[in-house]
Write a protein that holds these residues in place. Structure first.
Motif, PDB file in Angstrom:
ATOM      1  N   THR A  22       0.851  -1.185   0.000  1.00  0.00           N
ATOM      2  CA  THR A  22       0.000   0.000   0.000  1.00  0.00           C
ATOM      3  C   THR A  22       0.889   1.238   0.000  1.00  0.00           C
ATOM      4  O   THR A  22       2.110   1.132   0.098  1.00  0.00           O
ATOM      5  N   LYS A  23       0.279   2.398  -0.049  1.00  0.00           N
ATOM      6  CA  LYS A  23       1.081   3.622  -0.020  1.00  0.00           C
ATOM      7  C   LYS A  23       1.709   3.854   1.348  1.00  0.00           C
ATOM      8  O   LYS A  23       2.580   4.695   1.492  1.00  0.00           O
ATOM      9  N   TYR A  48       6.898   2.692  -8.597  1.00  0.00           N
ATOM     10  CA  TYR A  48       5.769   3.609  -8.509  1.00  0.00           C
ATOM     11  C   TYR A  48       5.015   3.673  -9.822  1.00  0.00           C
ATOM     12  O   TYR A  48       5.588   3.460 -10.896  1.00  0.00           O
ATOM     13  N   LEU A  53       2.155   6.464  -6.918  1.00  0.00           N
ATOM     14  CA  LEU A  53       1.589   5.546  -5.927  1.00  0.00           C
ATOM     15  C   LEU A  53       2.420   4.265  -5.986  1.00  0.00           C
ATOM     16  O   LEU A  53       2.698   3.754  -7.077  1.00  0.00           O
ATOM     17  N   PRO A  54       2.848   3.734  -4.856  1.00  0.00           N
ATOM     18  CA  PRO A  54       3.659   2.514  -4.899  1.00  0.00           C
ATOM     19  C   PRO A  54       2.846   1.328  -5.407  1.00  0.00           C
ATOM     20  O   PRO A  54       1.700   1.135  -5.003  1.00  0.00           O
ATOM     21  N   GLN A 171       4.910  13.983  -0.581  1.00  0.00           N
ATOM     22  CA  GLN A 171       4.950  12.534  -0.517  1.00  0.00           C
ATOM     23  C   GLN A 171       6.407  12.126  -0.506  1.00  0.00           C
ATOM     24  O   GLN A 171       7.180  12.560  -1.362  1.00  0.00           O
TER      25      GLN A 171
END
Length: 174
Positions: A22-23, A48, A53-54, A171
């Motif tokens: 998850t992120k 990513y 977003l991972p 982020q």
């Protein structure tokens, strides 16, 4: 490969791709989850999406035995994460973002520098670009910090701050 009745095991690194992250999943989470595999943060790279977003984490295992231990660990702990074997080429093309923070921006480099005042970062590393989204293009910047800790300090002190009357979301990329 078998030679005169003895098995020769290949030496060197083995690579895996861990999915279902998850992120909020960190490198430390994966290292702790794959206990007994002799890993450190340099053995992991986060992949990513285009919007940062991972999506997965590439893992470099020091040996085939360490990879096998990771598979056993995942099976023993209930498959919270999935892992498949990967090639060295996949490891090589995954960009490491250690200590970088993505900053959606509507500003010039000077504005980004003012926004990050009080934080320790590499001012020559600021990269600004435009990313297309469903709501229209957004402008972003990548900034390199000397360490993960300094990137987290910037996140804690500057996230949701304002630059040119626009709220900025930070982020930290691993």
């Amino acid at each position: 490969m078998v030679l005169k009745g003895r098995e020769i095991k290949p030496k060197g690194s083995v690579y895996g791709r861990v999915s279902n992250i998850t992120k909020f999943t960190t490198k430390s989470d994966i290292i702790n989850f794959l206990e007994g595999c002799n890993l450190d943060p340099r053995n992991l790279k986060v992949e990513y999406t285009r919007t940062y977003l991972p999506k997965s984490m590439m893992v470099e295992f020091p040996s085939r035995a360490a990879y096998d231990a990771a598979v056993k660990s995942i099976n023993r702990k209930g498959r919270l994460f999935n892992m498949i074997k990967a090639d060295k080429a996949q490891w090589d093309i995954t960009a490491p973002y250690d200590g970088k923070a993505g900053i959606p921006r509507n500003a010039l480099i000077d504005d980004v520098e003012r926004f990050l005042s009080g934080c320790q970062y590499d001012s020559s590393s600021i990269q600004m670009f435009v990313r297309p989204t469903d709501q229209g293009p957004i402008r972003m910047a990548l900034v390199r910090f000397p360490s993960q800790a300094l990137a987290m300090h910037a996140y804690i002190t500057k996230n949701r701050g304002f630059c040119l009357n626009n709220q900025i979301t930070l982020q930290v990329l691993h």
